[in-house]
Design an enzyme around this catalytic site. Structure first.
Site, PDB file in Angstrom:
ATOM      1  N   LYS A  52      12.981  -5.877  -3.237  1.00 51.83           N
ATOM      2  CA  LYS A  52      13.415  -5.865  -4.765  1.00 51.83           C
ATOM      3  C   LYS A  52      13.028  -4.637  -5.487  1.00 51.83           C
ATOM      4  O   LYS A  52      13.418  -4.218  -6.681  1.00 51.83           O
ATOM      5  CB  LYS A  52      12.524  -7.035  -5.374  1.00 51.83           C
ATOM      6  CG  LYS A  52      12.598  -8.212  -4.956  1.00 51.83           C
ATOM      7  CD  LYS A  52      11.571  -9.324  -5.586  1.00 51.83           C
ATOM      8  CE  LYS A  52      11.501 -10.535  -4.841  1.00 51.83           C
ATOM      9  NZ  LYS A  52      10.265 -11.306  -5.037  1.00 51.83           N
ATOM     10  N   GLY A  53      12.044  -3.684  -4.836  1.00 55.21           N
ATOM     11  CA  GLY A  53      11.726  -2.653  -5.713  1.00 55.21           C
ATOM     12  C   GLY A  53      12.641  -1.476  -6.012  1.00 55.21           C
ATOM     13  O   GLY A  53      12.176  -0.692  -6.877  1.00 55.21           O
ATOM     14  N   GLU A  78      16.113   3.441  -2.032  1.00 58.84           N
ATOM     15  CA  GLU A  78      14.925   2.945  -2.065  1.00 58.84           C
ATOM     16  C   GLU A  78      14.002   3.327  -2.853  1.00 58.84           C
ATOM     17  O   GLU A  78      14.109   4.220  -3.693  1.00 58.84           O
ATOM     18  CB  GLU A  78      14.463   3.304  -0.410  1.00 58.84           C
ATOM     19  CG  GLU A  78      13.348   3.155  -0.061  1.00 58.84           C
ATOM     20  CD  GLU A  78      13.027   1.785   0.233  1.00 58.84           C
ATOM     21  OE1 GLU A  78      13.114   0.708  -0.787  1.00 58.84           O
ATOM     22  OE2 GLU A  78      12.411   1.258   1.352  1.00 58.84           O
ATOM     23  N   ASP A  79      12.959   2.448  -3.094  1.00 64.43           N
ATOM     24  CA  ASP A  79      11.943   2.855  -4.383  1.00 64.43           C
ATOM     25  C   ASP A  79      11.005   3.853  -3.657  1.00 64.43           C
ATOM     26  O   ASP A  79      10.497   5.051  -4.410  1.00 64.43           O
ATOM     27  CB  ASP A  79      11.100   1.443  -4.661  1.00 64.43           C
ATOM     28  CG  ASP A  79      10.709   0.804  -3.487  1.00 64.43           C
ATOM     29  OD1 ASP A  79      10.738   1.094  -2.294  1.00 64.43           O
ATOM     30  OD2 ASP A  79      10.073  -0.370  -3.676  1.00 64.43           O
ATOM     31  N   ASP A  91       7.681   5.619   2.857  1.00 68.73           N
ATOM     32  CA  ASP A  91       6.197   5.845   3.184  1.00 68.73           C
ATOM     33  C   ASP A  91       5.961   6.051   4.628  1.00 68.73           C
ATOM     34  O   ASP A  91       6.209   7.532   4.783  1.00 68.73           O
ATOM     35  CB  ASP A  91       5.358   4.384   2.893  1.00 68.73           C
ATOM     36  CG  ASP A  91       3.848   4.420   2.991  1.00 68.73           C
ATOM     37  OD1 ASP A  91       3.133   5.315   2.822  1.00 68.73           O
ATOM     38  OD2 ASP A  91       3.283   3.279   3.568  1.00 68.73           O
ATOM     39  N   LYS A 120       5.991   9.822   0.231  1.00 64.98           N
ATOM     40  CA  LYS A 120       4.748  10.177   0.553  1.00 64.98           C
ATOM     41  C   LYS A 120       4.947  11.009   1.808  1.00 64.98           C
ATOM     42  O   LYS A 120       4.723  10.148   3.013  1.00 64.98           O
ATOM     43  CB  LYS A 120       3.983   8.838   0.617  1.00 64.98           C
ATOM     44  CG  LYS A 120       3.698   8.146  -0.602  1.00 64.98           C
ATOM     45  CD  LYS A 120       2.635   7.275  -0.259  1.00 64.98           C
ATOM     46  CE  LYS A 120       2.617   6.011  -1.083  1.00 64.98           C
ATOM     47  NZ  LYS A 120       1.680   4.924  -0.907  1.00 64.98           N
ATOM     48  N   PHE A 173      -1.800   4.435  -3.599  1.00 61.24           N
ATOM     49  CA  PHE A 173      -0.919   3.450  -3.890  1.00 61.24           C
ATOM     50  C   PHE A 173      -0.074   3.249  -5.286  1.00 61.24           C
ATOM     51  O   PHE A 173      -0.870   2.890  -6.357  1.00 61.24           O
ATOM     52  CB  PHE A 173      -1.715   2.099  -3.499  1.00 61.24           C
ATOM     53  CG  PHE A 173      -0.771   0.795  -3.331  1.00 61.24           C
ATOM     54  CD1 PHE A 173      -0.002   0.464  -2.147  1.00 61.24           C
ATOM     55  CD2 PHE A 173      -0.500  -0.042  -4.536  1.00 61.24           C
ATOM     56  CE1 PHE A 173       0.973  -0.585  -2.169  1.00 61.24           C
ATOM     57  CE2 PHE A 173       0.528  -1.059  -4.466  1.00 61.24           C
ATOM     58  CZ  PHE A 173       0.976  -1.522  -3.197  1.00 61.24           C
ATOM     59  N   ASP A 192       5.696  -2.870  -6.760  1.00 57.15           N
ATOM     60  CA  ASP A 192       4.839  -3.934  -7.006  1.00 57.15           C
ATOM     61  C   ASP A 192       3.311  -4.057  -6.368  1.00 57.15           C
ATOM     62  O   ASP A 192       3.224  -3.263  -5.298  1.00 57.15           O
ATOM     63  CB  ASP A 192       5.427  -5.474  -6.685  1.00 57.15           C
ATOM     64  CG  ASP A 192       5.457  -5.596  -5.160  1.00 57.15           C
ATOM     65  OD1 ASP A 192       5.827  -4.646  -4.530  1.00 57.15           O
ATOM     66  OD2 ASP A 192       4.909  -6.581  -4.544  1.00 57.15           O
ATOM     67  N   ARG A 197       6.296  -4.718 -11.584  1.00 60.53           N
ATOM     68  CA  ARG A 197       7.544  -4.348 -11.375  1.00 60.53           C
ATOM     69  C   ARG A 197       8.058  -3.612 -12.444  1.00 60.53           C
ATOM     70  O   ARG A 197       8.927  -2.857 -12.471  1.00 60.53           O
ATOM     71  CB  ARG A 197       8.409  -5.118 -10.589  1.00 60.53           C
ATOM     72  CG  ARG A 197       8.139  -5.635  -9.156  1.00 60.53           C
ATOM     73  CD  ARG A 197       9.167  -6.185  -8.487  1.00 60.53           C
ATOM     74  NE  ARG A 197       8.739  -6.867  -7.348  1.00 60.53           N
ATOM     75  CZ  ARG A 197       8.662  -6.427  -6.114  1.00 60.53           C
ATOM     76  NH1 ARG A 197       9.007  -4.964  -6.179  1.00 60.53           N
ATOM     77  NH2 ARG A 197       8.358  -7.241  -5.033  1.00 60.53           N
TER      78      ARG A 197
HETATM   79  P1  5GP Z   1       7.613   2.325   4.892  1.00 58.66           P
HETATM   80  O1  5GP Z   1       8.379   1.568   5.859  1.00 58.66           O
HETATM   81  O2  5GP Z   1       8.451   3.757   4.776  1.00 58.66           O
HETATM   82  O3  5GP Z   1       6.288   2.380   5.587  1.00 58.66           O
HETATM   83  O4  5GP Z   1       7.350   1.595   3.758  1.00 58.66           O
HETATM   84  C1  5GP Z   1       8.344   1.459   2.673  1.00 58.66           C
HETATM   85  C2  5GP Z   1       8.083   0.259   1.941  1.00 58.66           C
HETATM   86  O5  5GP Z   1       6.556   0.055   1.631  1.00 58.66           O
HETATM   87  C3  5GP Z   1       8.800   0.429   0.449  1.00 58.66           C
HETATM   88  O6  5GP Z   1       9.889  -0.118   0.163  1.00 58.66           O
HETATM   89  C4  5GP Z   1       7.507  -0.536  -0.332  1.00 58.66           C
HETATM   90  O7  5GP Z   1       7.968  -1.470  -0.293  1.00 58.66           O
HETATM   91  C5  5GP Z   1       6.446  -0.117   0.480  1.00 58.66           C
HETATM   92  N1  5GP Z   1       5.450   0.795  -0.114  1.00 58.66           N
HETATM   93  C6  5GP Z   1       4.959   1.835   0.449  1.00 58.66           C
HETATM   94  N2  5GP Z   1       4.127   2.651  -0.448  1.00 58.66           N
HETATM   95  C7  5GP Z   1       4.085   1.758  -1.433  1.00 58.66           C
HETATM   96  C8  5GP Z   1       3.381   2.048  -2.569  1.00 58.66           C
HETATM   97  O8  5GP Z   1       2.430   3.141  -3.030  1.00 58.66           O
HETATM   98  N3  5GP Z   1       3.196   1.147  -3.529  1.00 58.66           N
HETATM   99  C9  5GP Z   1       4.070   0.127  -3.313  1.00 58.66           C
HETATM  100  N4  5GP Z   1       3.959  -0.800  -4.183  1.00 58.66           N
HETATM  101  N5  5GP Z   1       4.705  -0.221  -2.042  1.00 58.66           N
HETATM  102  C10 5GP Z   1       4.401   0.648  -1.207  1.00 58.66           C
END
Ligand code: 5GP
Length: 170
Positions: free
Chosen positions: A40-41, A95-96, A99, A127, A148, A155, A161
């Site tokens: 949803k982000g 994408e929001d 990570d 990040k 974070f 969220d 959100r």
């Molecule tokens: P990845 O697969 O790149 O490790 O993670 C992506 C997802 O992890 C993002 O879509 C998000 O939902 C979540 N995520 C990663 N870092 C953060 C953060 O700092 N805050 C929040 N709320 N979600 C995060």
């Protein structure tokens, strides 16, 4: 209620979105673009970016999750796939935050099988220090350190959100 500090305020976000929209307009001149939002982000980012773009933007959504609380779990679960065909279309995944890169690398592979004409990635936040899987992200709003963050779609256990800025929890 947790204490939330502002990391990126509303006016900085809006200014950056203006710039990203211009860049996308330049790259997609005269073309329709499919914005594929990851629920949803990505919702606020998707809308705020789309409304700044003159091209016709088609909205599609996909829902995946890789997070429980603040810890990244290794498994990516798809809850909702796209309904309409993206074959031959110019798609930007919205994408929001990127990570570890796991979600987007999984999704890119999944979507390539649907044979879009082109597939790019736009993220509001990245990040870089957390990356486990290298992937090419075409449009990045802000690179941030390993905190974070919440707000602007992001969220913490489904809360925060709707904050109009990006904050981090103390
Ligand atoms: P990845 O697969 O790149 O490790 O993670 C992506 C997802 O992890 C993002 O879509 C998000 O939902 C979540 N995520 C990663 N870092 C953060 C953060 O700092 N805050 C929040 N709320 N979600 C995060």
């Amino acid at each position: 209620m947790e204490n939330i500090n502002i990391l990126i305020n509303k006016s900085r976000i809006e200014k950056r979105l203006d710039e990203m929209a211009k860049e996308i307009e330049k790259d997609y001149e005269g073309k329709d673009i499919v914005f594929l939002g990851i629920l949803k982000g990505s919702m606020p980012f998707m809308w705020e970016l789309a409304k700044r773009i003159k091209n016709n933007v088609i909205f599609e959504f996909i829902e995946v999750s890789s997070y429980e609380g603040t810890e990244s779990t290794k498994k990516i679960t798809m809850h909702k796939d796209i309904k309409n065909s993206i074959q031959g279309k110019d798609v930007i995944i919205i994408e929001d935050i990127v990570d570890t890169g796991r979600t987007l690398s999984f999704l890119s592979e999944h979507l390539k099988e649907k044979k879009p004409n082109s597939l790019k990635i736009a993220t509001l936040l990245s990040k870089p220090s957390r990356r486990i899987i290298e992937l090419n992200v075409d449009y990045i709003g802000f690179k941030i350190e390993d905190k974070f963050v919440v707000g602007y779609g992001l969220d913490y256990n489904q809360d925060f959100r709707n904050l109009p800025y990006i904050g981090y929890i103390e």
